[in-house]
Enzyme design. Structure first.
Site, short mmCIF file in Angstrom:
data_model
loop_
_atom_site.label_atom_id
_atom_site.label_comp_id
_atom_site.label_asym_id
_atom_site.label_seq_id
_atom_site.Cartn_x
_atom_site.Cartn_y
_atom_site.Cartn_z
N GLU A 279 -0.17 -25.10 -18.64
CA GLU A 279 0.38 -24.23 -19.67
C GLU A 279 1.70 -23.66 -19.18
OE1 GLU A 279 -2.93 -21.47 -20.17
OE2 GLU A 279 -2.14 -20.13 -18.65
N GLY B 164 -10.96 -16.05 -9.81
CA GLY B 164 -10.52 -15.32 -8.62
C GLY B 164 -9.11 -15.67 -8.19
N LYS C 62 -3.80 -25.25 -13.92
CA LYS C 62 -4.96 -24.38 -13.70
C LYS C 62 -6.26 -25.17 -13.83
CE LYS C 62 -4.55 -20.21 -15.68
NZ LYS C 62 -4.11 -19.17 -16.67
N GLU D 131 -7.72 -15.86 -20.31
CA GLU D 131 -9.11 -16.32 -20.19
C GLU D 131 -10.04 -15.25 -20.75
OE1 GLU D 131 -10.89 -16.39 -16.33
OE2 GLU D 131 -9.69 -14.72 -15.60
N ARG E 83 -8.65 1.87 -7.92
CA ARG E 83 -9.67 1.19 -7.11
C ARG E 83 -9.46 1.60 -5.66
NH1 ARG E 83 -10.84 -4.99 -9.06
NH2 ARG E 83 -10.52 -4.65 -11.28
N LYS F 62 -12.16 -22.30 -19.32
CA LYS F 62 -10.83 -21.95 -19.85
C LYS F 62 -10.34 -22.90 -20.93
CE LYS F 62 -9.74 -19.82 -15.55
NZ LYS F 62 -9.00 -18.73 -15.03
N ARG G 275 -18.58 -10.99 -18.82
CA ARG G 275 -19.42 -10.03 -18.08
C ARG G 275 -18.77 -8.66 -18.20
NH1 ARG G 275 -15.60 -9.15 -14.27
NH2 ARG G 275 -14.36 -10.96 -13.70
N GLU H 276 -8.61 -11.59 -21.79
CA GLU H 276 -7.42 -11.23 -21.00
C GLU H 276 -6.17 -11.92 -21.54
OE1 GLU H 276 -9.09 -10.20 -16.59
OE2 GLU H 276 -8.29 -12.21 -16.86
P1 ADP Z 1 -8.53 -16.39 -12.60
O1 ADP Z 1 -9.71 -16.72 -13.43
O2 ADP Z 1 -8.46 -17.22 -11.36
O3 ADP Z 1 -8.34 -14.94 -12.37
P2 ADP Z 1 -6.41 -16.31 -14.66
O4 ADP Z 1 -6.21 -17.36 -15.68
O5 ADP Z 1 -7.00 -15.03 -15.12
O6 ADP Z 1 -7.27 -16.93 -13.45
O7 ADP Z 1 -5.05 -16.04 -13.92
C1 ADP Z 1 -4.96 -15.17 -12.82
C2 ADP Z 1 -3.54 -14.66 -12.65
O8 ADP Z 1 -2.61 -15.75 -12.47
C3 ADP Z 1 -3.00 -13.91 -13.85
O9 ADP Z 1 -3.41 -12.55 -13.85
C4 ADP Z 1 -1.51 -14.09 -13.65
O10 ADP Z 1 -1.05 -13.18 -12.67
C5 ADP Z 1 -1.40 -15.49 -13.13
N1 ADP Z 1 -1.22 -16.45 -14.22
C6 ADP Z 1 -2.16 -17.24 -14.77
N2 ADP Z 1 -1.66 -17.99 -15.78
C7 ADP Z 1 -0.36 -17.67 -15.87
C8 ADP Z 1 0.72 -18.09 -16.72
N3 ADP Z 1 0.57 -19.01 -17.67
N4 ADP Z 1 1.94 -17.53 -16.51
C9 ADP Z 1 2.13 -16.60 -15.56
N5 ADP Z 1 1.17 -16.16 -14.73
C10 ADP Z 1 -0.06 -16.69 -14.87
#
Ligand code: ADP
Length: 447
Positions: free
Chosen positions: A200, A164, A158, A288, A338, A116, A292, A275
């Site tokens: 962030e 996940g 994060k 992120e 789903r 990330k 895949r 995303e």
């Molecule tokens: P993972 O790889 O664990 O799925 P992501 O970065 O895609 O992690 O984040 C997963 C979820 O967490 C997002 O879909 C959102 O719901 C929440 N999230 C992540 N970052 C933020 C953010 N900066 N602000 C608000 N929600 C967040």
């Protein structure tokens, strides 16, 4: 082109890859755990080979067993599907060392976009909008506090290697931030083998919008437009659709173009998803990159007519992307539900077991991507998703009507599934309006 592809996965995605290979005249080898020994899709493969017992670590996550299976069956490529080993750069590298083509990005490209912190760096350079936050990984608590004061609370900690939905901590003030940085680093190290964390801005209200991209080994990359996956529970997507409803087209066009540029800049080959979260003012922030094929890829296939799984195989074999960006047109609207073996009225309790009745919906614009049938026993070992119902309609309203109709026909029993939940959601006025946020479903479930 490949002669034989080994599928290092199970369930509906194994079935989906077999279908793509067969249409490309490629033979398939399916690996399976003893828990999946009776899975119907194994009969569709040219060869099936047992790689161990039910627990994933002894079978679908066991790299040496999978590589041995590929060697004894003479497979010249491995498709990892999603989940399991699909995002492990180490696996892509071992495949390369063993002279087996990994159907996905090179370990280098996966390293650039799968991490990330690294992905954010590439994104900035490609003009992809990212969240305000730390420049790279956070070393010291003071650094985190400084960044948080600059961007304002709430912030989210994060893990660089996170996935996940795990390893995230929301901090609404300095005291919580101070108390959580160290914990998050330890947790990230334990869970992902990499203790790097970053912070962030945390967005309270947002929609999840993502862009499908594909790159080839000749430096080309295109996007296949966006999907909205805001209907989620515990960070798990429940409904996905394409195109995203009520998004200003000019804005999304720019975002999609930047996503393709990002993939290109990383010399990435294969399917990838960039995303984003989108705020109330339709500002986008990259979350992120998933390196895949995604569960929800069919909604994009339905509106563009591009077979994403076939394309991923073709580019891995060295072919050029056969489309120009301007040839990728959006036609109509697609929605994916789903379907999980869970009882949503009992807090989504898993409902594994024998399927005695199974009646799949059909008709114009209805697609079922599923590996189950009557007589199939859903094993308790894996993800509870038993299939995806994908519908297409001329517009969003028609697609919702069609989904509703298809869900009405759909019968699975006596195990419990989320079919009734989806039927309710297709009738929900907020969903029908388009544009629910990522916390909508959880609020609605609480009543
Ligand atoms: P993972 O790889 O664990 O799925 P992501 O970065 O895609 O992690 O984040 C997963 C979820 O967490 C997002 O879909 C959102 O719901 C929440 N999230 C992540 N970052 C933020 C953010 N900066 N602000 C608000 N929600 C967040």
């Amino acid at each position: 082109m490949f002669k034989r592809v080994l599928i290092a996965n199970r369930g509906e995605i194994a079935q989906r890859i077999i279908r793509a290979c067969r249409e490309l005249d490629i033979e398939t080898v399916c690996v399976y755990s003893t828990a999946d020994k009776d899975a119907p899709y194994l009969r569709d493969a040219d060869e099936a080979i047992c790689i161990g017992p039910g627990p994933s670590k002894d079978s679908y996550l066991n790299i040496s067993r999978i590589i041995s299976a590929a060697e004894v069956t003479n497979a010249d490529a491995i498709h990892p599907g999603y989940g399991f080993l699909s995002e492990r750069a180490e696996f892509s590298e071992i495949c390369r060392d063993c002279k087996i083509e990994f159907i996905g990005p090179s370990p280098e490209a996966m390293g650039k976009l799968g991490d990330k912190v690294e992905a954010k760096r590439y994104a900035k350079a490609a003009g992809v909008p990212v969240f305000p936050g730390s420049e790279g990984a956070i070393e010291e608590i003071e650094e985190a506090v400084e960044v948080a004061n600059e961007i304002g609370y709430p912030v989210i900690i994060k893990a660089a290697a996170g996935g996940g939905g795990r390893g995230m901590r929301i901090c609404r003030n300095e005291a919580t931030l101070r108390a959580n940085v160290g914990k998050a680093q330890q947790e990230a190290l334990a869970a992902f083998g990499n203790g790097a964390v970053f912070i962030e801005k945390f967005l309270e209200h947002a929609r999840h919008v993502e862009v499908q991209t594909i790159g080839d080994k000749h430096g080309n990359a295109i996007h296949l437009w966006e999907r909205d996956c805001s209907m989620q529970r515990r960070h798990q997507k429940v409904i996905e659709e394409a195109p995203g409803p009520n998004i200003e087209r000019k804005k999304i066009e720019k975002i999609c173009e930047s996503a393709a540029k990002l993939v290109k800049s990383a010399q990435y080959s294969g399917a990838a998803t960039v995303e984003f979260l989108m705020d109330d003012k339709q500002n986008f922030y990259m979350l992120e990159v998933n390196t895949r094929v995604q569960v929800e890829h069919p909604v994009t296939e339905m509106i563009t007519g591009v077979d994403i799984v076939k394309m991923s195989i073709m580019v891995a074999a060295g072919e050029k992307i056969p489309y120009k960006q301007k040839e990728i047109k959006v036609h109509g609207h697609a929605i994916e539900c789903r379907i999980c073996a869970e009882d949503h009225t009992k807090d989504f309790r898993p409902s594994a077991g024998l399927i005695e009745n199974y009646r799949a919906p059909g008709g114009l614009g209805v697609r079922m991507d599923s590996h189950v049938c009557a007589g199939y026993r859903v094993p308790p070992n894996y993800d509870s998703m038993i299939g995806k119902l994908i519908v297409w309609g001329e517009d969003r309203e028609a697609a919702i009507k069609r989904a509703s109709r298809a869900l009405h026909e759909f019968e699975v029993g006596p195990i419990k599934t989320t079919i009734p939940l989806h039927a309710e959601l297709m009738n929900n006025t907020d969903f029908k309006k388009g544009g629910v946020d990522i916390h909508y479903l959880e609020r609605w479930l609480k009543g």
